[in-house]
Enzyme design. Structure first.
Site, PDB file in Angstrom:
ATOM      1  N   CYS A 182       0.794  -1.234   0.000  1.00 25.14           N
ATOM      2  CA  CYS A 182       0.000   0.000   0.000  1.00 25.14           C
ATOM      3  C   CYS A 182       0.831   1.291   0.000  1.00 25.14           C
ATOM      4  CB  CYS A 182      -0.959   0.011   1.180  1.00 25.14           C
ATOM      5  SG  CYS A 182      -1.566  -1.587   1.691  1.00 25.14           S
ATOM      6  N   ARG A 199       6.649 -11.082   5.652  1.00 26.74           N
ATOM      7  CA  ARG A 199       6.070 -10.912   6.989  1.00 26.74           C
ATOM      8  C   ARG A 199       6.642 -11.986   7.904  1.00 26.74           C
ATOM      9  NH1 ARG A 199      -0.333 -10.122   5.261  1.00 26.74           N
ATOM     10  NH2 ARG A 199       0.035  -8.412   3.788  1.00 26.74           N
TER      11      ARG A 199
END
Length: 636
Positions: A334, A363
């Protein structure tokens, strides 16, 4: 008089305070026997709960979702009861309900064995058959702490001691066993008839690796025997479909200990992965998206602006350079997308801008959470960010939902549920902004007459979201696509466009992923199709096999002819028996196996076998090509 209002709107009058069980008995003997709990003014309670004033009441039975959860919760306590009967020195800790069952953690001087598990399950059945009444009692916190300490149950005492002082706690007793619990529970152990202990595992006390390792016993419980049998059959089928086994077997991918949570794609698997990207790239282009790419590593300051540093730091991989700048591998696409939008001046005439990216994200997932392709640390998202005006927001949401549902149908997923998750406690942005965003998502679905389930408090920290849950071939649910509406990141990054009156306005930002993680979606596809991917997705569509050496040249010519027409072909021209080659290639779940012998060579024909051992007979190469094209065009 006390007036009890039932779900159908009818009322029952009672001269004095009455229990849920007594109300059920007043309605009918069948309902009294079936009652597991009650819902008084919307709150779940035991059947022994005393109603002392006017109230609404629903009797909970095993036909209700709440009833099944109560059965599972009560069965967890039955498990603990049985363990204490067989192993008095064991200490009980916690035993919650989970999907399709429950577990309970124990501290014991030696590891439990499979034989112990069998003995415990038999004892549970014995205790259930005794049909012992389950009795609730309430004690002040400090009395409860002392009670469990006196019993030698130090874990329970520690749990209760963490409850604020002065509060009361509820205990439940069945036979010789007493446990801490909020309840409610079934009225007696005889209500627990269908259960099975599944497996043993380790678990740290309070989930902290610095604490003692406990022993966790998993179980499943159901209202009806046939429901449990169906579930156990589904587990057997899931075991056969496990992508972690099928991936190496089909030569698609593997994992290595030196790269936890990252995939080693083999040639066939990489083709499949790229086919998914190619398919999505084409669909997005047709839907008016442009494709972009942003850096994998960006400065900490960007993540501070986006809020990820404050809200997601523990899941990010970071590094520090010699000049002490801190960089992070992107966990999300994003912020990079917003930076692209901000480059240059945007006009209202440019909107909506639909910006897609197949972005690699990283992640940190705990080692114990990693699970094949389904839970990794390094993966690719089919991300897109749509920048639009507030007036365009709802229409863009509808377009995304329509695209998602159409794409899922192409992959054989016709049963899709939608969840609408609203503002969480930990969030950014004003309530006014959240009102607008939640309304846009709800109205888009209502306009499309698409049913959805509401999940309050489960949205992202920057905006509400839709989640798309796919049901696979054996009835399992998988959360895949998401659509999130966001006015907060554009605000935080000071993104704007020039409106018709030349003022600067904030765009609305829609975050959208259809596959979600391509790695995860690949794993879901493998399990959904049990490795037998539809022809259009199969890395190898056809395998050519000869019966003897004399047909090898003809087999090679057949393979080349099909390859020139765009089909994905392998040849197996080894000097092995044809039965061996057919069996070997069948295990690789190739859609079509082509056998050529002397008759086929002489006639210029081929013998065709479809996946599953179906003999399609002898046909020309032209007929085979038409069959393949028809199968490919039909998608699934």
């Amino acid at each position: 008089m006390i007036s009890i209002t039932l779900p159908d709107g009818s009322q029952r009058q009672f001269e004095q305070a009455t229990t849920v069980a007594q109300v059920a008995a007043a309605i009918g003997a069948g309902l009294a026997k079936a009652a597991l709990a009650g819902k008084v003014n919307g709150k779940l309670v035991d059947t022994s709960y005393l109603i002392e004033q006017d109230a609404t009441l629903a009797i909970v039975t095993d036909k209700d979702a709440d009833g099944l959860e109560i059965i599972r919760h009560s069965t967890a306590h039955l498990l603990a009861y049985a363990v204490k009967e067989l192993f008095p020195d064991a200490q009980v800790t916690i035993g919650p309900v989970i999907d399709n069952g429950f577990y309970y953690d124990f501290s014991y001087k030696r590891p439990f064995t499979p034989e112990d598990l069998t003995a415990i399950e038999n004892k549970m059945a014995e205790l259930a058959k005794k049909d012992e009444t389950v009795v609730r009692q309430v004690l002040p916190r400090d009395e409860a702490v002392a009670y469990f300490k006196q019993m030698g149950e130090h874990y329970k005492a520690e749990i209760i001691a963490s409850i604020p002082q002065g509060e009361d706690v509820s205990l439940y007793r069945e036979g010789n066993f007493t446990d801490l619990c909020r309840g409610p529970h079934v009225p007696s152990t005889g209500k627990l008839k269908v259960f099975k202990l599944m497996k043993l595992a380790g678990a740290y006390w309070r989930g902290d690796s610095k604490n003692e390792m406990l022993q966790r016993i998993y179980g499943t419980a159901w209202a009806k025997k046939e429901e449990q049998e169906a579930y156990l059959h589904m587990l057997e089928e899931a075991e056969k479909r496990d992508h972690r086994k099928l991936g190496p077997q089909l030569d698609l991918f593997h994992f290595e200990d030196f790269a936890p949570g990252a995939v080693f794609w083999h040639s066939k698997g990489w083709w499949l992965f790229q086919a998914l990207i190619g398919y999505m790239r084409q669909r997005q282009s047709q839907a008016g998206y442009i494709e972009v790419n942003t850096p994998d590593v960006m400065d900490r300051s960007l993540w501070e602006v986006s809020g990820h540093w404050q809200n997601y730091r523990q899941n990010m991989f970071t590094t520090q350079t010699e000049d002490e700048r801190v960089f992070a591998l992107k966990p999300m696409n994003c912020p990079g997308s917003v930076s692209l939008f901000k480059y240059g001046v945007k006009s209202y005439r440019d909107l909506p801008i639909r910006m897609a990216e197949f972005g690699k994200v990283h992640r940190y997932e705990p080692s114990g959470a990693l699970h094949g392709l389904l839970r990794v640390r390094h993966f690719t998202q089919d991300d897109a960010h749509i920048y639009c005006t507030e007036d365009q927001m709802e229409q863009e949401c509808r377009k995304v939902v329509s695209l998602i549902m159409d794409i899922y149908r192409d992959f054989g997923f016709d049963n899709v549920r939608i969840k609408l998750s609203t503002r969480p406690e930990n969030r950014i942005g004003s309530d006014e902004t959240w009102d607008k965003l939640e309304k846009a998502l709800a109205q888009a679905l209502d306009h499309m007459q698409m049913p959805y389930a509401l999940f309050p408090g489960e949205g992202a920290f920057y905006g509400p979201k839709l989640e798309f849950v796919l049901r696979d071939a054996i009835g399992r649910d998988w959360q895949c696509g998401t659509l999130q509406v966001d006015m907060n990141l554009p605000e935080r990054f000071d993104a704007s466009y020039v409106a018709a009156d030349n003022s600067r306005q904030r765009p609305v930002m829609l975050h959208r992923a259809l596959f979600g993680s391509l790695e995860r979606f690949t794993g879901i596809l493998i399990e959904h199709f049990a490795g037998a991917l539809p022809v259009w997705l199969a890395p190898v569509q056809v395998c050519i096999m000869n019966i003897s050496e004399s047909q090898a040249d003809y087999g090679q010519n057949v393979a080349q002819t099909l390859q020139k027409q765009g089909f994905r072909v392998e040849s197996d021209l080894r000097g092995e028996k044809i039965t061996y080659k057919i069996r070997d290639r069948s295990l690789q779940k190739i859609p079509y196996l082509i056998v050529v012998g002397d008759k086929e060579k002489e006639s210029g024909m081929v013998a065709v076998r479809a996946r599953g051992g179906k003999d399609l007979g002898v046909m020309s190469l032209e007929a085979l090509a038409d069959l393949l094209r028809s199968d490919i065009d039909s998608k699934h």
